[in-house]
Write a protein that holds these residues in place. Structure first.
Motif, PDB file in Angstrom:
ATOM      1  N   THR A   1      -3.894   8.364  -0.973  1.00  0.00           N
ATOM      2  CA  THR A   1      -3.500   9.774  -0.978  1.00  0.00           C
ATOM      3  C   THR A   1      -2.816  10.183   0.324  1.00  0.00           C
ATOM      4  OG1 THR A   1      -5.694  10.378  -0.144  1.00  0.00           O
ATOM      5  CG2 THR A   1      -5.384  10.393  -2.533  1.00  0.00           C
ATOM      6  N   LEU A   2      -2.602   9.252   1.250  1.00  0.00           N
ATOM      7  CA  LEU A   2      -2.002   9.590   2.535  1.00  0.00           C
ATOM      8  C   LEU A   2      -0.590  10.145   2.347  1.00  0.00           C
ATOM      9  CD1 LEU A   2      -3.088   6.577   4.791  1.00  0.00           C
ATOM     10  CD2 LEU A   2      -4.027   8.892   4.775  1.00  0.00           C
ATOM     11  N   ASP A   3      -0.304  11.226   3.048  1.00  0.00           N
ATOM     12  CA  ASP A   3       1.009  11.856   3.013  1.00  0.00           C
ATOM     13  C   ASP A   3       1.779  11.411   4.255  1.00  0.00           C
ATOM     14  OD1 ASP A   3       2.885  14.140   3.921  1.00  0.00           O
ATOM     15  OD2 ASP A   3       2.450  14.667   1.834  1.00  0.00           O
ATOM     16  N   VAL A   4       2.926  10.772   4.059  1.00  0.00           N
ATOM     17  CA  VAL A   4       3.672  10.193   5.176  1.00  0.00           C
ATOM     18  C   VAL A   4       4.018  11.248   6.220  1.00  0.00           C
ATOM     19  CG1 VAL A   4       5.830   9.084   5.847  1.00  0.00           C
ATOM     20  CG2 VAL A   4       4.575   8.260   3.846  1.00  0.00           C
ATOM     21  N   GLU A   5       4.504  12.410   5.793  1.00  0.00           N
ATOM     22  CA  GLU A   5       4.891  13.443   6.749  1.00  0.00           C
ATOM     23  C   GLU A   5       3.691  13.933   7.556  1.00  0.00           C
ATOM     24  OE1 GLU A   5       6.802  17.969   6.860  1.00  0.00           O
ATOM     25  OE2 GLU A   5       6.742  16.842   4.979  1.00  0.00           O
ATOM     26  N   LEU A   6       2.573  14.194   6.871  1.00  0.00           N
ATOM     27  CA  LEU A   6       1.401  14.718   7.569  1.00  0.00           C
ATOM     28  C   LEU A   6       0.750  13.656   8.444  1.00  0.00           C
ATOM     29  CD1 LEU A   6      -0.162  16.938   4.760  1.00  0.00           C
ATOM     30  CD2 LEU A   6       1.090  17.681   6.791  1.00  0.00           C
ATOM     31  N   GLN A   7       0.735  12.411   7.980  1.00  0.00           N
ATOM     32  CA  GLN A   7       0.169  11.344   8.808  1.00  0.00           C
ATOM     33  C   GLN A   7       1.008  11.143  10.068  1.00  0.00           C
ATOM     34  OE1 GLN A   7      -2.745   9.486   8.307  1.00  0.00           O
ATOM     35  NE2 GLN A   7      -2.320   8.737  10.361  1.00  0.00           N
TER      36      GLN A   7
ATOM     37  N   ILE B   1       0.874  -1.169   0.000  1.00  0.00           N
ATOM     38  CA  ILE B   1       0.000   0.000   0.000  1.00  0.00           C
ATOM     39  C   ILE B   1       0.910   1.218   0.000  1.00  0.00           C
ATOM     40  CG2 ILE B   1      -1.767   1.294   1.234  1.00  0.00           C
ATOM     41  CD1 ILE B   1      -2.777  -1.272   2.411  1.00  0.00           C
ATOM     42  N   VAL B   2       0.690   2.121  -0.949  1.00  0.00           N
ATOM     43  CA  VAL B   2       1.562   3.288  -1.074  1.00  0.00           C
ATOM     44  C   VAL B   2       0.752   4.556  -0.862  1.00  0.00           C
ATOM     45  CG1 VAL B   2       3.093   2.067  -2.652  1.00  0.00           C
ATOM     46  CG2 VAL B   2       1.278   3.503  -3.570  1.00  0.00           C
ATOM     47  N   GLY B   3       1.455   5.639  -0.613  1.00  0.00           N
ATOM     48  CA  GLY B   3       0.805   6.916  -0.366  1.00  0.00           C
ATOM     49  C   GLY B   3       1.172   7.951  -1.393  1.00  0.00           C
ATOM     50  N   ALA B   4       0.952   9.203  -1.044  1.00  0.00           N
ATOM     51  CA  ALA B   4       1.261  10.306  -1.956  1.00  0.00           C
ATOM     52  C   ALA B   4       2.729  10.245  -2.358  1.00  0.00           C
ATOM     53  CB  ALA B   4       0.949  11.634  -1.271  1.00  0.00           C
ATOM     54  N   GLY B   5       2.991  10.550  -3.627  1.00  0.00           N
ATOM     55  CA  GLY B   5       4.357  10.499  -4.128  1.00  0.00           C
ATOM     56  C   GLY B   5       4.885   9.091  -4.250  1.00  0.00           C
ATOM     57  N   ASP B   6       3.984   8.096  -4.298  1.00  0.00           N
ATOM     58  CA  ASP B   6       4.355   6.675  -4.409  1.00  0.00           C
ATOM     59  C   ASP B   6       5.265   6.227  -3.273  1.00  0.00           C
ATOM     60  OD1 ASP B   6       2.853   6.198  -6.681  1.00  0.00           O
ATOM     61  OD2 ASP B   6       4.458   6.791  -8.034  1.00  0.00           O
TER      62      ASP B   6
END
Length: 620
Positions: free
Chosen positions: A321-327, A143-148
Motif C-alpha cells: 500500500t506504499l504511496d511513492v509520492e508520500l514515501q 514489489i509494487v505500491g499503491a496504483g501498481d
C-alpha cells in the motif's frame, strides 16, 4: 536469471555388480526375499546405495536433498532368483518425478543379492553416466505500491573495483588504496582483500546507483591503474532511502539460509536477506526451472541428456500500500534529522500504510514499525478517552497545578507550559495544552483496565499478525500508583512504535479502531476491541486534536489546509545529564483529511519543537 548446478561425481562403472544386500540372509519363516526387498526400498529412499557398489552411492548424491518414496510390487520368481517392480516417486521442489524400474534379485548361499543397476539411481541412467541437477530461477518478482507503481525492480548500478588482471602484482596495493580513496571506502580492509584474491580477480569496492556515483566517485578514477567500472543491474527501490528497512535487500544466499532451507535453496541463489524481501522470499523467487540430466565424459567433451525437466514459473508481484509520492516525501523530511527518527502515515479510511520511513542516520532498523519507546503526551489521547468513558465531558473542569505529588514523587509540566492554561481549566484545554498535572489529578477515576480498554479502542496495544515486523504498543498493568500516574501521560511502562501512534491518530479520524496493513491483498488478523469507539467519543477526540492546533501546543500547524488535528508528545528516558535534566524523545501525531501521521525523533528538545516542523513539512 540464477542458475545453480550440483557438483559432478565419479561415473558409474560400466558393468553390473552382484553384492549381498547389506549382508541379509534368510532367517524368517520364508526364504528372506520379502525382507531383502524391504531393505532395498528403504536404502534407496534413504539415498544410501553403498550396498550396491559400483559407485552408485556417489552418483545419487546430487539428488540427496530431494525426498523419495519407493514402493515394491510382489516379487516374481525366476529359475535363479526374482524380479521386483519398483515405483519411484521423487518430490523435486514441489514437482513429482514418477517412474518404474525393475530390480533383479539373485539367491546365493549367503542370501539374496541385487544387481547394482544405475537405473536404480534415476530413470534411464546408464553405465558410465552421472547425475547433474541444474536449477534456473525466473526473474525475481517486483514489489509494487499503491496504483501498481513499481517499487523494487531491476535498476542500473555500477560496480567499482580493482581488476587485478590489468596490472602487475607490485601495483596491487597502491592501486587498491587509490581506488578505495576515490570511492570513499575504508582503505586498509580493501587493500588487504585485494592482495589476498587471485591474480585474475575483480575485487569489488562498492556498488553505486548512477545518481550516487556522480557525487561519490572522485574525478580521475578511470586513470587509476586497474580501476574498473562494470555496469550491472540490481533489485532496488526508487531511491537509496526509499523504505529501505521495510522493503529489505536481496543478495546471495548465506550458508545459514541454505542449511535452513531443507534443500530448497542452493549456493549461488539470490534470496531476500531482510525486510519484506526476506519475509516473502519464497513468493518473490518463484519456481525454478529444473533439469535432471545424465552426463557422460569430462570437461568440454561432456555430453548431457535430460532425464526429466520442469519449466520455471514466475511469481506474482508483491503488492503493498506504499504511496511513492508520500514515501519520498517522508524520506525527504527526515533527511536532515540527526540520530534515530521515523515517520509513518496511514489512510484512516482503509488502514493502508502509505509511508513508513526511518531517518537516514538511524542506527536501528525498522524503527518506524517496530520501535518500542514511551509515547509521552501523544498517549493523552488514550487517557482522554478513558476519562470520557468515566463520565467526564470536554467542558468539565480540571486543575492544572504547577506540580502534583503521587506517593512522594513530584510530577510537573513541561518547562515552557503556558501560565494562561493553569488553574481551573476544561478537559479540552488540558489536552490542548498538554497539562500533565491535570490528567494525573483525575487518576482516581481510572484503573489499568480502563486505560487498556481505551487503548484497544484506538488500535493501540493489540496483538496482530500484519505480515511484516510490527509493534502496536503495550499498556501493561502498573505496579504502583506512581507508575500508573506516569502511564497516564505516556511514561511509566507504556510503549509504542510510530506505527502504533499513527494507528491511534487514524482511529480517531476514522471513528473506529483502524487495523493498519501494508499488503494490499491481506487483511490483518486482529480481534475487535471489547468496547469499540463510539461516534460521540470520536467526535470529542477529534475536537481535542483540533484544539491542540488552534490554541494549544501545535499552533505551528494552524495555517495548513485542509485543517489539521494533532497531539504533541515529549517523553523522558535514560539517565540525567550533568545539569540533572533527562534526555527526551520528541513525538507528534496528526490528522489531515484521509491521512494520519506519526513522527518520532529519539534525541529531541520537545515534541513541538523537534517533531512539529517535520509533521508540518510532510503535510504541507
Amino acid at each position: 536469471m540464477t542458475t545453480t548446478a550440483s557438483r559432478f561425481v565419479r561415473p558409474a562403472v560400466a558393468w553390473i555388480l552382484l553384492v549381498p544386500l547389506l549382508g541379509l540372509t534368510a532367517c524368517t519363516g520364508d526364504d528372506g526375499l520379502g525382507d531383502a526387498v524391504d531393505e532395498l526400498t528403504s536404502a534407496i529412499e534413504g539415498h544410501d546405495l553403498s550396498g550396491l557398489g559400483g559407485g552408485l552411492d556417489e552418483i545419487v548424491e546430487p539428488l540427496a536433498g530431494y525426498p523419495l518414496e519407493v514402493s515394491a510390487a510382489e516379487p516374481e520368481r525366476t529359475d535363479d532368483g526374482a524380479t521386483v517392480d519398483l515405483a519411484f516417486a521423487w518430490e523435486i521442489e514441489g514437482r513429482e518425478w514418477s517412474y518404474r524400474e525393475t530390480a533383479v534379485f539373485v539367491e546365493t548361499s549367503e542370501g539374496w543379492t541385487v544387481e547394482g543397476d544405475p537405473a536404480l539411481v534415476a530413470d534411464g541412467l546408464a553405465d558410465g553416466e552421472r547425475i547433474e541437477v541444474t536449477r534456473e530461477y525466473p526473474e525475481r518478482a517486483a514489489i509494487v505500491g499503491a496504483g501498481d507503481e513499481t517499487l523494487v525492480t531491476e535498476r542500473p548500478v555500477t560496480r567499482y573495483g580493482l581488476d587485478k588482471s590489468w596490472i602487475e602484482a607490485d601495483q596491487v596495493a597502491d592501486s587498491a588504496a587509490a581506488i578505495a580513496e576515490a570511492v570513499g571506502v575504508d582503505v586498509e580492509p580493501f587493500v588487504a582483500r585485494a592482495e589476498q584474491m587471485g591474480p585474475q580477480a575483480f575485487v569489488e569496492a562498492i556498488v553505486l546507483r548512477p545518481e550516487d556515483a556522480a557525487d561519490r566517485v572522485a574525478d580521475g578514477y578511470a586513470e587509476i591503474p586497474g580501476a574498473n567500472a562494470i555496469d550491472d543491474t540490481m533489485l532496488l527501490a526508487p531511491t537509496r532511502e526509499f523504505a529501505r528497512d521495510l522493503l529489505g535487500t536481496v543478495g546471495e544466499a548465506t550458508a545459514e539460509i541454505i542449511e535452513e532451507s531443507d534443500g530448497e535453496i542452493a549456493a549461488g541463489d539470490q534470496v531476500g536477506l531482510s525486510g519484506l524481501q526476506a519475509t516473502y522470499d519464497a513468493e518473490l523467487r518463484g519456481t525454478p526451472a529444473i533439469t535432471i540430466s545424465a552426463v557422460s565424459g569430462e570437461g568440454e567433451d561432456a555430453e548431457r541428456r535430460a532425464l526429466t525437466s520442469w519449466e520455471s514459473e514466475e511469481a506474482d508481484p508483491l503488492v503493498t500500500t506504499l504511496d511513492v509520492e508520500l514515501q519520498n516525501r517522508a524520506d525527504e523530511v527526515l533527511a536532515g534529522v540527526s540520530g534515530t527518527s521515523a515517520l509513518v502515515a496511514i489512510r484512516p479510511s482503509t488502514g493502508a500504510i502509505v509511508a513508513a520511513a526511518d531517518g537516514q542516520s538511524s542506527d536501528i532498523p525498522n524503527v518506524a514499525t517496530t520501535g518500542q519507546y514511551p509515547p509521552g503526551s501523544t498517549f493523552k489521547v488514550v487517557t482522554a478517552l478513558a476519562l470520557l468513558r468515566s463520565g467526564m465531558s470536554a467542558d468539565d473542569a480540571v486543575t492544572c497545578a504547577e506540580t502534583v505529588t503521587v506517593d512522594g514523587f513530584e510530577f510537573h509540566n513541561y518547562d515552557d507550559y503556558p501560565a494562561s492554561a493553569t488553574g481551573e481549566i476544561t478537559l479540552r484545554q488540558a489536552i490542548a495544552n498538554s497539562c500533565n498535572t491535570a490528567l494525573i489529578g483525575e487518576r482516581a477515576r481510572l484503573d489499568d483496565d480502563s486505560l487498556v480498554g481505551a487503548a484497544e479502542a484506538l488500535g493501540l496495544g493489540t496483538e496482530a499478525d500484519l505480515g511484516f515486523p510490527a509493534f502496536l504498543g503495550a499498556v501493561p498493568s502498573a505496579e504502583s500508583e506512581t507508575e500508573f500516574a506516569a502511564d497516564m501521560i505516556g511514561q511509566g511502562r507504556v510503549l509504542a512504535s510510530p506505527l502504533a501512534m499513527a494507528t491511534v491518530a487514524a482511529s480517531v479520524s476514522a471513528g473506529q479502531a483502524v487495523a493498519p496493513h501494508l499488503l494490499a491483498d491481506e487483511e490483518p488478523d486482529r480481534e475487535d476491541p471489547a468496547a469499540p469507539l463510539t461516534a460521540e467519543e470520536a467526535e470529542t477526540l477529534q475536537g481535542f486534536l483540533r484544539a491542540v492546533v488552534t490554541e494549544g501546543s501545535a499552533t505551528e500547524l494552524a495555517g495548513l489546509e485542509p485543517a489539521v488535528g494533532a497531539k504533541t508528545g515529549t517523553a523522558e528516558y535514560g539517565e540525567p545529564d550533568e545539569s540533572g535534566e533527562l534526555p527526551v524523545h520528541g513525538w507528534m501525531i496528526a490528522t489531515q483529511g484521509d491521512l494520519a501521521v506519526a513522527v518520532f525523533v529519539a534525541e529531541a528538545s520537545s515534541g513541538s519543537e523537534t517533531a512539529g516542523p517535520i509533521v508540518e513539512a510532510f503535510l504541507r
